[in-house]
Design an enzyme around this catalytic site. Structure first.
Site, short mmCIF file in Angstrom:
data_model
loop_
_atom_site.label_atom_id
_atom_site.label_comp_id
_atom_site.label_asym_id
_atom_site.label_seq_id
_atom_site.Cartn_x
_atom_site.Cartn_y
_atom_site.Cartn_z
N SER A 1 0.83 -1.20 0.00
CA SER A 1 0.00 0.00 0.00
C SER A 1 0.86 1.25 0.00
O SER A 1 1.97 1.28 0.55
CB SER A 1 -0.92 0.01 1.22
OG SER A 1 -0.18 0.01 2.42
N HIS B 1 3.40 -11.92 3.44
CA HIS B 1 3.90 -10.90 4.38
C HIS B 1 3.32 -11.16 5.76
O HIS B 1 2.14 -11.52 5.91
CB HIS B 1 3.51 -9.50 3.94
CG HIS B 1 3.85 -8.44 4.95
ND1 HIS B 1 5.15 -8.09 5.24
CD2 HIS B 1 3.07 -7.69 5.77
CE1 HIS B 1 5.15 -7.16 6.18
NE2 HIS B 1 3.91 -6.91 6.52
N HIS C 1 5.54 2.76 11.08
CA HIS C 1 4.55 3.35 11.99
C HIS C 1 5.06 4.60 12.69
O HIS C 1 4.32 5.24 13.42
CB HIS C 1 4.09 2.32 13.01
CG HIS C 1 3.19 1.27 12.41
ND1 HIS C 1 2.02 1.58 11.78
CD2 HIS C 1 3.31 -0.07 12.34
CE1 HIS C 1 1.45 0.47 11.35
NE2 HIS C 1 2.21 -0.54 11.66
#
Length: 744
Positions: A419, A627, A682
């Protein structure tokens, strides 16, 4: 009369108010004072909802600005030394520095590692314990929330993670259990402070009692809890266990000097009789009878029949609750305005589960009789038979040679997990399409533009294997649920995954099938724009199952096989369209593993086989990737190897390469190709090129270069393009630098 309570309530707010306020604060759009006010408003609403439903006490301390384990890390002063340098100006900013590596004040720093909370999709921040770790209590936040609840007229029941579970969840340089003598005095002081605040009950969560615990951990429970019980004699301790059966630990749990024990009767209904037998003369038994991790209405008739004799025996010593904290369930079904009435009648979100507890309480008084639900017959045998032979005909070595010849990739090939940033414009256009403001043709044209831009950027950056960026997807599971028959999609069924990240799991309402291709159009379009290979991107069957709200009338294995059949059609259609590298993500494989080792083999027998089923018919030169991220994989390496993926990418940087040991392993590790993530996606911090080169060198010491891929930890959906561009450029340059070093 039986009492009612819960172990915890969702903290995000019915309209995700916490998420919106957190992100606005991080961007500098609102003040800290406004953020604190939003938190107070959410807590007020949560407590009032519990009181309105007639609960005996309200849960306090289950609120967190990011994560409840992180709350305890700061409460006990277990902050790693690297956060001392460049510390933030306030406690809350320092808290966010630990969580995400950056806050409105303070210097950027490597964030705390993150992993899954037992077998859920909730992520907690892993405590880091040094060999000489010290602890110091700072309980102001919890005591303030207790006073806050009391000032609003509520009977507060503070919720605290128990000392053994807290240590178990951490990462220690030595043996974590050795730190208990240093930690227990903080717990003693905490209980004394809570008692001094006028509280009569405190809930202490020890879910590790549902694990296969080493003997040393079991043996320390009794003396540790004796010490806690003596610290505040007036305070009653409710020991809470959940997510698993207690089995051999059941006598231990009830023998501790606690005033009550909570058991999960959804996961282990068979243990109710043994719990009653073990219950002390004055102890409370709290039974979790409503599923705190699913959205179906409870079978109140069944529990009325089972609990009425117990209610007559125990009276107020019987407490009714959900199986676990309602953190894992959406907030309020009344916010769902588009679901048909026949679907709404079958569902219960957190707010409705509070009311169900009151209904069950009334039923136990004999005021009415509820109908008992019925379960469908199991189809587990048929599933096992269909999954008997799912291996690809060619061994990995044969496939790898054909794939290398086909793709001619450089050593250390670079790629991403799938993504790319979901921009505000993209979200706006998606919202306009769903509301009918723009046509499907206009929407698709915008998606093509997003995909073209993603391909253009990747080629400029110099990545070797590209992705289309997933612009068409709102979520990696919800998107597929929308394309498959058998799912129901909510408008507001949000649950917290970590921090401000919320997901909206689809609900499996019936049998699953694929009416038409789901991703082929977008992958084919992306491939038409470049000469480099573009990965087809799919979410795997186990992850779609584990990140949905599953049916409770058939085995999970049957739903998983139905999903696998649909995905196999998609895989073959991608291959036929010329997509020769296909990634089938399974980040949820680990979290679906039962907590008891004796139950692992049954789970893996169908979960791993369902993954292989999706790709068992592809050609040998078609390269299958998968993944995985944010879980401890050490104990399930055999199952991961049995997936038989040609390439696996894993989160590695966020956990400081700790996961690498399992996959590199001196005892074999992962035998095929592997891409350990080299930077944490993150955190908003952009990794420096030199930092990435050093990390790659360390990885290359453990994994042969011919098997090594280079990629970020996870998908880049939550980041912005400025961060992504800089980070990926540094990643590509680091890979090129190491190629040169290795070739010298």
């Amino acid at each position: 009369m039986a009492q009612t309570h819960i172990l915890g309530y969702p903290r995000i707010g019915a309209g995700r108010e916490l998420k919106k306020a957190q992100e606005a604060y991080w961007k500098g759009e609102i003040s800290q004072q406004r953020l604190l006010a939003v938190g107070a408003e959410i807590r007020r609403g949560n407590w009032q909802a519990q009181r309105d439903a007639g609960l005996s006490r309200v849960a306090v301390g289950d609120f967190a600005w990011y994560d409840q384990v992180l709350n305890h890390t700061l409460m006990f002063g277990a902050v790693p030394p690297r956060f001392d340098e460049g510390a933030a100006e306030s406690k809350l900013d320092q808290y966010f520095r630990l969580a995400r590596g950056r806050a409105p004040s303070g210097e950027p720093v490597a964030a705390s590692a993150m992993t899954k909370w037992f077998d859920t999709n909730y992520h907690y921040l892993v405590p880091e314990f040094a060999a000489d770790q010290s602890f110091a209590l700072d309980s102001d936040w919890l005591l303030e929330e207790v006073r806050e609840a009391q000032s609003q007229g509520h009977r507060a029941k503070p919720v605290v993670i128990g000392p053994l579970t807290y240590l178990w969840l951490g990462r220690a340089e030595g043996e974590a259990l050795d730190l208990l003598p240093k930690l227990l005095p903080c717990y003693e002081q905490l209980l004394q402070q809570i008692a001094g605040a006028g509280v009569d009950w405190v809930q202490i969560d020890e879910p590790i009692l549902g694990l296969d615990l080493p003997a040393a951990w079991c043996d320390i429970f009794a003396p540790a809890y004796q010490q806690l019980a003596e610290a505040a004699p007036s305070l009653k301790l409710l020991l809470a266990t959940y997510f698993s059966s207690l089995r051999e630990n059941l006598p231990l749990a009830f023998s501790l000097p606690v005033a009550g024990v909570h058991i999960d009767c959804v996961r282990a209904p068979e243990e109710l009789a043994a719990a009653v037998e073990a219950l002390g003369e004055d102890q409370v038994l709290s039974v979790g009878v409503l599923n705190g991790r699913n959205v179906w209405r409870g079978d109140l008739g069944k529990w009325q029949r089972q609990l009425q004799p117990l209610e007559r025996q125990l009276g107020e010593r019987l407490w009714l609750s959900a199986s676990c904290s309602l953190l894992h369930c959406p907030v309020d079904l009344e916010t769902e305005t588009a679901l048909p009435a026949e679907q709404l009648r079958k569902l219960a979100y957190s707010r409705q589960k509070l009311n169900e507890l009151g209904q069950l309480q009334s039923l136990l008084k004999g005021e009415a009789t509820a109908a008992e639900g019925s379960a469908a017959p199991s189809a587990a045998a048929a599933v096992a038979a269909e999954l008997e032979d799912t291996w690809r005909p060619q061994a990995y070595g044969e496939r790898a040679a054909l794939q290398r010849e086909r793709w001619q990739l450089p050593s250390l090939p670079t790629t991403t997990i799938g993504s790319f940033p979901q921009t505000d414009l993209l979200r706006k256009v998606r919202k306009q399409f769903r509301s009918g403001e723009i046509s499907e043709a206009d929407y698709k044209e915008h998606l093509r533009a997003e995909i073209a831009e993603a391909i253009r950027r990747q080629e400029i950056l110099g990545l070797d294997v590209l992705v289309h960026g997933e612009a068409e997807r709102n979520d990696m599971v919800e998107y597929f649920g929308e394309q498959l028959d058998g799912f129901v999609h909510t408008g507001n069924g949000w649950v917290q995954s970590y921090g401000s990240r919320c997901v909206k799991p689809p609900i499996i309402f019936g049998d699953i099938s694929r009416p038409e291709p789901m991703t082929v159009e977008w992958s084919s379009y992306a491939q038409s724009l470049t000469q480099k290979p573009v990965k087809g991107m799919l979410t795997g069957p186990v992850t779609i199952l584990n990140w949905s709200f599953p049916r409770e009338d058939i085995p999970r294995s049957e739903s998983c096989l139905q999903i696998a059949k649909a995905l196999r059609q998609e895989v073959l259609d991608l291959e036929a369209a010329g997509i020769g590298i296909i990634q089938i993500d399974e980040p949820a494989l680990r979290e679906g593993v039962p907590l008891r080792e004796s139950e692992h083999q049954d789970y893996f027998s169908w979960a791993v086989a369902c993954f292989r089923y999706t790709c068992s018919k592809v050609k040998p030169e078609t390269q299958i990737h998968t993944h995985m991220c944010y879980s401890n994989f050490n104990a399930i390496m055999n199952a991961i190897v049995a997936l038989d993926a040609d390439v696996i990418t894993i989160e590695s940087a966020r956990s400081d390469l700790q996961l690498l040991h399992a996959f590199a392993g001196k005892n074999g590790g992962y035998p095929n190709e592997i891409g350990p993530g080299i930077y944490d996606i993150h955190s908003p911090n952009v990794p420096e090129r030199e930092e990435l080169v050093a990390r790659l060198r360390k990885i290359a010491e453990a994994i042969p270069a011919e098997k090594l891929w280079v990629n970020p930890d996870c998908g880049l959906k939550t980041r912005n393009w400025a961060e992504v561009g800089s980070s990926l450029l540094n990643m590509v340059e680091a890979a090129r630098a190491l190629r040169t070093e290795l070739a010298a």
